[in-house]
Design a protein around this motif. Structure first.
Motif, PDB file in Angstrom:
ATOM      1  N   VAL A   1      41.212  40.825  50.110  1.00 31.06           N
ATOM      2  CA  VAL A   1      40.059  40.307  50.468  1.00 31.06           C
ATOM      3  C   VAL A   1      40.072  38.697  49.793  1.00 31.06           C
ATOM      4  O   VAL A   1      39.722  37.685  50.392  1.00 31.06           O
ATOM      5  N   CYS A   2      40.484  38.527  48.641  1.00 34.40           N
ATOM      6  CA  CYS A   2      40.809  37.052  47.795  1.00 34.40           C
ATOM      7  C   CYS A   2      41.427  36.449  48.661  1.00 34.40           C
ATOM      8  O   CYS A   2      41.185  35.211  48.914  1.00 34.40           O
TER       9      CYS A   2
ATOM     10  N   PHE B   1      31.913  37.650  45.950  1.00 35.57           N
ATOM     11  CA  PHE B   1      32.229  38.476  47.061  1.00 35.57           C
ATOM     12  C   PHE B   1      31.414  40.004  47.121  1.00 35.57           C
ATOM     13  O   PHE B   1      31.494  40.488  45.843  1.00 35.57           O
ATOM     14  N   PRO B   2      31.060  40.656  48.078  1.00 40.78           N
ATOM     15  CA  PRO B   2      30.434  41.691  48.022  1.00 40.78           C
ATOM     16  C   PRO B   2      31.388  42.888  47.530  1.00 40.78           C
ATOM     17  O   PRO B   2      32.640  42.704  48.000  1.00 40.78           O
ATOM     18  N   ALA B   3      31.055  44.106  47.507  1.00 39.12           N
ATOM     19  CA  ALA B   3      32.181  45.241  47.188  1.00 39.12           C
ATOM     20  C   ALA B   3      32.509  45.486  48.747  1.00 39.12           C
ATOM     21  O   ALA B   3      31.923  45.382  49.671  1.00 39.12           O
ATOM     22  N   GLN B   4      33.841  45.818  48.921  1.00 40.15           N
ATOM     23  CA  GLN B   4      34.619  46.155  49.981  1.00 40.15           C
ATOM     24  C   GLN B   4      35.500  46.971  50.224  1.00 40.15           C
ATOM     25  O   GLN B   4      35.795  47.558  48.924  1.00 40.15           O
ATOM     26  N   SER B   5      35.796  47.853  51.496  1.00 43.62           N
ATOM     27  CA  SER B   5      36.744  48.846  51.465  1.00 43.62           C
ATOM     28  C   SER B   5      38.175  48.353  51.235  1.00 43.62           C
ATOM     29  O   SER B   5      38.987  49.175  50.859  1.00 43.62           O
ATOM     30  N   HIS B   6      38.492  46.975  51.358  1.00 46.83           N
ATOM     31  CA  HIS B   6      39.873  46.622  51.322  1.00 46.83           C
ATOM     32  C   HIS B   6      40.075  46.197  49.889  1.00 46.83           C
ATOM     33  O   HIS B   6      39.128  46.093  49.029  1.00 46.83           O
TER      34      HIS B   6
ATOM     35  N   LYS C   1      39.866  35.340  52.099  1.00 47.82           N
ATOM     36  CA  LYS C   1      38.882  34.390  51.701  1.00 47.82           C
ATOM     37  C   LYS C   1      39.163  32.881  51.595  1.00 47.82           C
ATOM     38  O   LYS C   1      39.060  31.829  52.095  1.00 47.82           O
TER      39      LYS C   1
ATOM     40  N   PRO D   1      40.693  44.179  46.355  1.00 50.66           N
ATOM     41  CA  PRO D   1      40.256  42.838  45.980  1.00 50.66           C
ATOM     42  C   PRO D   1      41.385  41.831  46.174  1.00 50.66           C
ATOM     43  O   PRO D   1      41.008  40.865  46.689  1.00 50.66           O
TER      44      PRO D   1
ATOM     45  N   THR E   1      32.572  29.002  48.725  1.00 51.10           N
ATOM     46  CA  THR E   1      32.922  30.351  48.384  1.00 51.10           C
ATOM     47  C   THR E   1      33.628  30.160  47.226  1.00 51.10           C
ATOM     48  O   THR E   1      34.493  29.542  46.702  1.00 51.10           O
TER      49      THR E   1
END
Length: 91
Positions: A53-54, A43-48, A57, A50, A38
Motif C-alpha cells: 500500500v505504501c 492510510f485506512p486499514a486495507q486487505s493488502h 501511494k 502495508p 498523502t
C-alpha cells in the motif's frame, strides 16, 4: 490540477524543535497547502500488506518530501536488508 505530494516522516518530528511552538512536521504540512497531501498516518486499514500500500501511494504522487529525523521508524516486516517505512518510501 493539484500537485500530489507524499509526506514521509517519523513521528518525533511532530514534536521538534522542542523550544518552538511550530514543528518541522507542521511546517512541511503548511508548505504543501493547496496540494493533494498523502501521508502514511492517513492510510485506512486495507486487505493488502502495508508495504505494498505504501509503495503504491508513493508511486501515485508527483513529489516525495522526506523529513529525515532522529529516529529509525517502524521496521517493514520481512524486508531484507532491514528497512524502515520511511526508507521504503524514500526508495
Amino acid at each position: 490540477m493539484k500537485l500530489k505530494v507524499f509526506l514521509s516522516y517519523t513521528s518525533e518530528l511532530a514534536k521538534y524543535p522542542e523550544e518552538e511552538n511550530y514543528s518541522f512536521l507542521q511546517g512541511a504540512i503548511d508548505g504543501a497547502r493547496g496540494c493533494d497531501l498523502t501521508e502514511m498516518k492517513s492510510f485506512p486499514a486495507q486487505s493488502h500488506p502495508p508495504p505494498e500500500v505504501c509503495e503504491a501511494k508513493v508511486s501515485g504522487c508527483d513529489v516525495y518530501v522526506g523529513l529525515i529525523g532522529f529516529q529509525w521508524g517502524s521496521n517493514v516486516p520481512d524486508k531484507t536488508p532491514k528497512m524502515s517505512y520511511v526508507g521504503l518510501e524514500y526508495e
